[in-house]
Design an enzyme around this catalytic site. Structure first.
Site, PDB file in Angstrom:
ATOM      1  N   GLY B  55       0.811  -1.197   0.000  1.00  0.00           N
ATOM      2  CA  GLY B  55       0.000   0.000   0.000  1.00  0.00           C
ATOM      3  C   GLY B  55       0.852   1.258   0.000  1.00  0.00           C
ATOM      4  O   GLY B  55       2.029   1.245   0.365  1.00  0.00           O
ATOM      5  N   SER B  56       0.240   2.371  -0.413  1.00  0.00           N
ATOM      6  CA  SER B  56       0.908   3.663  -0.333  1.00  0.00           C
ATOM      7  C   SER B  56       0.802   4.193   1.098  1.00  0.00           C
ATOM      8  O   SER B  56       0.058   3.669   1.916  1.00  0.00           O
ATOM      9  CB  SER B  56       0.252   4.654  -1.296  1.00  0.00           C
ATOM     10  OG  SER B  56       0.492   4.265  -2.618  1.00  0.00           O
ATOM     11  N   GLY B  57       1.559   5.241   1.353  1.00  0.00           N
ATOM     12  CA  GLY B  57       1.495   5.858   2.667  1.00  0.00           C
ATOM     13  C   GLY B  57       2.698   5.548   3.530  1.00  0.00           C
ATOM     14  O   GLY B  57       2.722   5.902   4.712  1.00  0.00           O
ATOM     15  N   HIS B  58       3.700   4.856   2.951  1.00  0.00           N
ATOM     16  CA  HIS B  58       4.848   4.435   3.753  1.00  0.00           C
ATOM     17  C   HIS B  58       6.180   4.948   3.204  1.00  0.00           C
ATOM     18  O   HIS B  58       7.221   4.422   3.562  1.00  0.00           O
ATOM     19  CB  HIS B  58       4.928   2.903   3.808  1.00  0.00           C
ATOM     20  CG  HIS B  58       3.700   2.237   4.350  1.00  0.00           C
ATOM     21  ND1 HIS B  58       3.227   2.477   5.600  1.00  0.00           N
ATOM     22  CD2 HIS B  58       2.859   1.325   3.798  1.00  0.00           C
ATOM     23  CE1 HIS B  58       2.138   1.741   5.822  1.00  0.00           C
ATOM     24  NE2 HIS B  58       1.891   1.041   4.727  1.00  0.00           N
ATOM     25  N   HIS B 220       0.192   0.423  10.368  1.00  0.00           N
ATOM     26  CA  HIS B 220      -1.162   0.799   9.958  1.00  0.00           C
ATOM     27  C   HIS B 220      -2.020   1.057  11.193  1.00  0.00           C
ATOM     28  O   HIS B 220      -3.242   1.070  11.112  1.00  0.00           O
ATOM     29  CB  HIS B 220      -1.797  -0.293   9.113  1.00  0.00           C
ATOM     30  CG  HIS B 220      -0.924  -0.769   8.005  1.00  0.00           C
ATOM     31  ND1 HIS B 220      -0.093  -1.845   8.143  1.00  0.00           N
ATOM     32  CD2 HIS B 220      -0.728  -0.278   6.767  1.00  0.00           C
ATOM     33  CE1 HIS B 220       0.584  -2.002   7.006  1.00  0.00           C
ATOM     34  NE2 HIS B 220       0.212  -1.074   6.169  1.00  0.00           N
TER      35      HIS B 220
END
Lengths: 213, 333
Positions: B55-58, B220
């Protein structure tokens, strides 16, 4: 069944299956995102096209792998990838075979179902395609001949499909509906049942054609 | 919620566009799907490709580690959600140079599902794949169930080592074995101080009262193992380092690589305050620090907090860490 006959039978049955695309779309709209009709119709037509150009000396395993590849690439979706992976796993049970019998079909379907179950972390009763696949595999593996085996497989799959109406969806997008999924028939299981029916219908049309000729 | 964004739904794609515009010499989009990014010179004939994704966001995870001596490509999902099997498959084809592809990503259900499906599709195209999952978060499972752990910042060590092995021409089996060996000797634990805010919904990734910290929280917002009043940097470092030493069974004379990682909103200054204590503890125990990394290596958007990762090194692992690498977010010369 020799490879050339297998190739023709798959193509005829998939042409029949496309007739169920609207039913599958409607079931999937009620329970999922509604793309199953497109996945099936685009996938079926892509498989027909790739089998039409496949060499006559292709083995049963090669035919199955060709189906998998065409189906996966026709309309990319999780369902398409699961089915393709299942077909790939099934094709491995046909390694070295030059003809396919009823029990071979049963083994193929079982391996495909097991792969789908493993990939999707799904068990029978989770209200997925697996519910229809496994009874069909059971029936074909013990059948005395192709016709009775197919009839029993269809009966088993149909029973499972009807039973999915009372179940709650536990996997995939449909599981988001939780108890509201109860009462709705599983589109994936229906698709597999309809495929078996399509096979029987196509074979009977072909047999009549032979009688007339 | 205050964020520097345009349309929330375009957040991921516009971020990727920015990376491509800033680093056209390092990365490219091989096809029409902007969620598939590969190194600019991919595919490399005869070399093993390394594919990651998630996922994105990291950032810099995962996209930031595509480049020479690191990963060959990445499949990118929405914020905190897996890329599709088809995107992973497209990326696989784009980096396949004939020597197979290693799937190297963090141990999360959605990612495992989609990478496994993509592996089936790759097999149909006669591209052999092997899979190694990062599973370094000590707080997510006890040592007896360490193979079920979540993957967090420590996967950086596996990227670095496997990437160096692929770059020098190791086979798929060798690259996979090296990645597995590094994963096996990596441990991470983090502390969270404040949550991530999702750009699309404005929701928080977890709730934490003012003045409290959570030890062992996931990237998360997965629950950790201890929640309580915020402690000093030294006390936090003591907690994390003690857990890591026990998990890796480190003793005097051992050598480690240390990664002190910021989770997004914690300043570099505070990371160095943490590193200071980590260094003191390890030196005091006669455990030598063979390599150190301090900065943002795996974040959770604007989550405040940090994680500490150790890789127990030997000569082979250390040499792979020291090999040259160059990507948009990491360089070793």
């Amino acid at each position: 069944m020799r490879p050339v006959e297998l190739n023709e039978s798959i193509r005829r049955s998939l042409a029949e299956l496309v007739g169920y695309a609207d039913e599958l779309r409607d079931l999937d709209q009620a329970l999922g995102d509604g793309d199953l009709g497109v996945t099936i119709s685009l996938g079926a037509n892509a498989v027909i096209e790739s089998l039409t150009t496949l060499a006559d000396d292709a083995t049963p395993a090669e035919i199955a792998k060709t189906c998998a590849k065409a189906f996966a690439n026709a309309n990319p979706s999780t369902m398409a990838a699961l089915v393709a992976g299942g077909l790939l796993a099934g094709s491995k049970t046909w390694a070295g075979l030059t003809e396919i019998g009823t029990a071979d079909a049963g083994r193929f379907i079982r391996a495909a179902g097991e792969n789908i179950g493993q990939r999707g972390k799904t068990q029978i009763g989770d209200k997925t395609i697996l519910d229809a696949i496994m009874p069909a595999a059971d029936a074909l593996e013990v059948a005395s001949d192709g016709t009775s085996g197919l009839d029993a497989a269809i009966a088993g799959a149909e029973r499972a499909v009807v039973e999915t109406r009372d179940l709650q969806s536990r996997r995939g997008r449909a599981s988001w509906m939780q108890e509201r999924s109860i009462g709705l028939q599983d589109p994936g299981a229906t698709a597999f049942w309809r495929y078996l029916e399509s096979w029987r219908a196509a074979e009977s049309v072909a047999a009549k054609g032979k009688e007339l000729a | 919620m205050k964020k520097i964004i345009n349309e929330p739904d375009r957040f991921v794609d516009e971020m990727i566009e920015g990376i491509l515009l800033a680093h056209p010499d390092l990365v490219k989009t091989p096809g029409t799907d902007p969620r598939v990014l590969v190194r600019a010179d991919a595919p490399l004939a005869g070399r093993v490709g390394i594919l990651t994704g998630g996922g994105s966001g990291h950032l810099p995870l995962f996209k930031g580690y595509v480049g020479m001596g690191l990963c060959s490509g990445v499949a990118i999902g929405n914020v905190f959600s897996s890329p599709s099997s088809q995107q992973i498959f497209e990326a696989t084809k784009a980096i396949s140079g004939g020597a197979g592809v290693l799937y190297l990503y963090g141990n999360y259900g959605g990612d495992v599902f989609n990478f496994d499906l993509a592996g089936d599709l790759a097999e149909l195209e006669d591209i052999p794949t092997q899979t190694v999952v990062g599973r370094d978060d000590v707080a997510s499972q006890p040592n007896e169930r360490k193979t079920d752990r979540r993957g967090v910042a420590g996967i950086f060590f596996a990227y670095k080592a496997a990437g160096a092995a692929a770059e020098r021409g190791d086979t798929l089996e060798e690259v996979a074995a090296i990645a597995e060996d590094v994963v096996e000797h990596t441990a991470t634990m983090g502390v969270g101080l404040s949550p991530t805010i999702f750009p699309t919904t404005g929701a928080k990734s977890f709730d934490l009262p003012e003045g409290e910290m959570e030890i062992g929280i996931g990237i998360h917002g997965e629950p950790g193992i201890h929640r309580g009043p915020l402690e000093t940097a030294d006390a936090i470092a003591d907690r994390l380092v003690t857990a890591l030493i026990a998990d890796l069974d480190l003793t005097a004379g051992d050598r480690v690589a240390v990664l002190v990682n910021g989770l997004g909103a914690t300043p570099l200054e505070e990371l160095y305050v943490l590193y200071r204590r980590v260094h003191q503890i390890l030196t005091g125990l006669n455990i030598s620090i063979a390599k150190k990394y301090v900065g943002e290596y795996a974040t959770s958007l604007e989550m405040a907090g940090a994680s500490i990762s150790f890789l127990k090194v030997n000569d082979a692992r250390l040499a792979l860490l020291q090999a040259p690498a160059k990507s948009p977010f990491f360089e070793e010369v």
